[in-house]
Design an enzyme around this catalytic site. Structure first.
Site, mmCIF file in Angstrom:
data_model
loop_
_atom_site.group_PDB
_atom_site.id
_atom_site.type_symbol
_atom_site.label_atom_id
_atom_site.label_comp_id
_atom_site.label_asym_id
_atom_site.label_seq_id
_atom_site.Cartn_x
_atom_site.Cartn_y
_atom_site.Cartn_z
ATOM 1 N N ASP A 89 1.241 0.520 -11.688
ATOM 2 C CA ASP A 89 2.440 1.326 -11.921
ATOM 3 C C ASP A 89 2.214 2.376 -13.018
ATOM 4 O O ASP A 89 2.873 3.408 -13.026
ATOM 5 C CB ASP A 89 3.606 0.421 -12.316
ATOM 6 C CG ASP A 89 4.094 -0.382 -11.121
ATOM 7 O OD1 ASP A 89 4.023 0.147 -9.992
ATOM 8 O OD2 ASP A 89 4.513 -1.546 -11.297
ATOM 9 N N ASN A 128 -5.083 -5.139 -11.942
ATOM 10 C CA ASN A 128 -4.287 -6.326 -11.615
ATOM 11 C C ASN A 128 -5.118 -7.284 -10.773
ATOM 12 O O ASN A 128 -6.269 -7.014 -10.466
ATOM 13 C CB ASN A 128 -2.993 -5.908 -10.900
ATOM 14 C CG ASN A 128 -3.285 -5.156 -9.625
ATOM 15 O OD1 ASN A 128 -3.886 -5.691 -8.708
ATOM 16 N ND2 ASN A 128 -2.893 -3.883 -9.575
ATOM 17 N N PHE A 159 4.647 -3.375 0.979
ATOM 18 C CA PHE A 159 4.496 -4.772 0.563
ATOM 19 C C PHE A 159 5.258 -4.985 -0.734
ATOM 20 O O PHE A 159 5.401 -4.060 -1.536
ATOM 21 C CB PHE A 159 3.019 -5.108 0.334
ATOM 22 C CG PHE A 159 2.290 -5.468 1.599
ATOM 23 C CD1 PHE A 159 2.058 -4.516 2.573
ATOM 24 C CD2 PHE A 159 1.844 -6.765 1.810
ATOM 25 C CE1 PHE A 159 1.396 -4.843 3.744
ATOM 26 C CE2 PHE A 159 1.186 -7.101 2.983
ATOM 27 C CZ PHE A 159 0.960 -6.140 3.945
ATOM 28 N N LYS A 211 13.336 -2.457 -2.315
ATOM 29 C CA LYS A 211 12.161 -1.581 -2.132
ATOM 30 C C LYS A 211 12.143 -0.945 -0.760
ATOM 31 O O LYS A 211 11.765 0.216 -0.609
ATOM 32 C CB LYS A 211 10.875 -2.402 -2.311
ATOM 33 C CG LYS A 211 10.560 -2.580 -3.769
ATOM 34 C CD LYS A 211 9.339 -3.398 -4.008
ATOM 35 C CE LYS A 211 9.348 -3.770 -5.482
ATOM 36 N NZ LYS A 211 8.319 -4.703 -5.832
ATOM 37 N N LYS A 263 12.145 3.090 -0.844
ATOM 38 C CA LYS A 263 10.908 3.781 -0.451
ATOM 39 C C LYS A 263 10.972 4.312 0.976
ATOM 40 O O LYS A 263 9.984 4.804 1.499
ATOM 41 C CB LYS A 263 9.723 2.831 -0.629
ATOM 42 C CG LYS A 263 9.612 2.346 -2.082
ATOM 43 C CD LYS A 263 8.336 1.612 -2.355
ATOM 44 C CE LYS A 263 8.382 0.993 -3.746
ATOM 45 N NZ LYS A 263 7.117 1.067 -4.452
#
Ligand code: C5P
Length: 411
Positions: A289, A220, A335, A349, A353
């Site tokens: 991912d 990425n 992040f 998130k 998480k």
């Protein structure tokens, strides 16, 4: 207020033709409130008059290590001790080599060797001297030691040749110095900001690369700049920092332990090996991912006129989630880089998480997110808090993040 009020700068000038341009930088820094102390090599005095620099800065110019006078102790030690920033403009091949070798045989090199502040240089010389492997290796050494080294510009050089080696435009040097000031703070500010002293901070940064075959990968656009900025600022604030990084074009910041990885699985291994000992974990990496299910062990060839190829992908482990589910004393920062629905995804998130803070930024903006030096962040806290920050440099954004961490862990 003046931009650089209370900042002390050592402007070190070595003997290249571009030395006269140091006068413009000295004048600009002084006009913006900085206290500028110039230190010149003997050769520099051939290209720029010490009297010009003294008149522009209002401070005596140091050319000799052995001067004494009212207020002067050991001159190079005092200059170095008080500096918030030391800038070598221009840096000749000779001075670069001496600094890389740790030589201290005049006022300038002695001051540099004694300096503990952020260090900057703008090299300028003939193209062949710049490209010589000796100079390149010396610059590489200095970068690895934490020097911010500007690349010289292309153009017509004093010797008549055209090529790389010109001192960059004064405005570009000024921009770079401003960025460094923003990041560094003054010595006085910093001394009461060792607020992460004694803490073990793990930072992840950069992309991960997931091999397709020995020559190709999926990855990425993450540059690693945000994570490297966090690692560098955490170290400046006294933390013991481990930076686990995917492949980037950046130099590891000075004073930081560095582990290089490629894939998400390698990043997971490196993080888990250290996790138990950490106080704070800041996951700035853009972890892929998915990984390729069966990476080939040889280069995949185009076959016949087959117009399609299918890669089977497997979901990568979510490292942050795993840390969140097993966390003890660790304070976890995640992040979220999003192109839309920023708040909603960020809050989702944070909860999923089990992070303590989540730093969100909108990567659809040209001035925030991947591969730029600026960022605009919003920090969400597990207790429902939300704080939006102005657009700023990634180094300053790193300090906002660390401020939020320090506030929450009540050091
Ligand atoms: O789910 P998403 O990738 O957007 O989450 C981003 C956050 O989770 C970042 O802090 C990133 O470092 C972390 N992450 C991770 N492992 C993954 C994916 C993301 O640790 N496989």
């Amino acid at each position: 207020m003046e931009k650089f009020a209370n900042k002390k700068v050592v402007l070190a000038v070595s003997g290249g033709i571009a030395a006269y341009k140091a006068a413009d930088v000295a004048s600009w820094l002084t006009k913006n409130g900085a206290q500028v102390h110039c230190v010149l090599t003997k050769a520099a005095t051939e290209f720029v008059s010490p009297l010009v620099l003294q008149s522009l800065t209002g401070h005596p110019v140091v050319q000799d290590e052995f001067v004494t006078g009212p207020g002067w102790g050991i001159v190079h030690i005092e200059l170095a001790a008080e500096a918030d920033l030391l800038a070598v403009i221009p840096a000749t091949a000779n001075i670069i080599a001496k600094i890389a070798a740790g030589i201290a045989d005049d006022a300038l090199t002695s001051t540099v060797l004694a300096a503990t502040c952020p260090l900057f240089m703008a090299p300028a010389m003939n193209t062949h001297m710049y490209e010589n492997p000796a100079t390149q290796q010396n610059l590489q050494t200095l970068r690895q030691r934490g020097w911010q080294v500007m690349s010289p510009a292309n153009g017509r050089l004093a010797c008549g040749a055209v090529g790389r080696g010109k001192l960059p435009a004064v405005e570009e040097i000024e921009q770079e110095l401003e960025r460094l000031f923003l990041a560094a703070g003054t010595k006085a500010e910093k001394s009461d900001r060792l607020d992460l002293a004694g803490k073990k901070v793990l930072v992840t940064a950069g992309p991960t690369t997931e091999a397709i075959d020995p020559v190709r990968y999926i990855s990425n656009r993450s540059s690693g700049k945000m994570g490297y900025a966090v690692a560098s600022q955490a170290a400046a604030r006294g933390a013991e920092v481990l930076l686990v990084s995917g492949p980037t074009a950046l130099q590891p910041p000075a004073g930081v332990r560095f582990v290089q990885v490629e894939s998400a699985c390698q990043m997971r291994e490196a993080v888990l090996a250290e996790y138990a000992k950490c106080d704070v974990v800041i996951m700035a990496a853009a972890v892929a991912d998915y990984r390729v299910a069966e990476p080939a062990d040889h280069k995949i060839k185009k076959t016949g006129d087959n117009q399609e190829m299918t890669l089977r992908l497997l979901r990568n482990p979510d490292i942050l989630q795993e840390l969140g589910e097993t966390k003890q004393q660790q304070f976890l920062v995640g992040f979220a880089a999003e192109t839309h629905n920023l708040e909603e995804y960020a809050r989702g998130k944070l909860a999923a998480k089990h992070a303590d803070l989540l730093v969100a930024n909108d990567v659809s903006r040209a001035d925030a997110g991947f591969d730029v030096d600026t960022n605009q962040i919003i920090i969400f806290a597990a207790d429902g808090g939300r704080q939006a920050y102005p657009l700023t440099t990634k180094l300053a954004a790193a300090d906002y993040i660390l401020d939020a961490v320090v506030e929450k862990i009540n050091i």
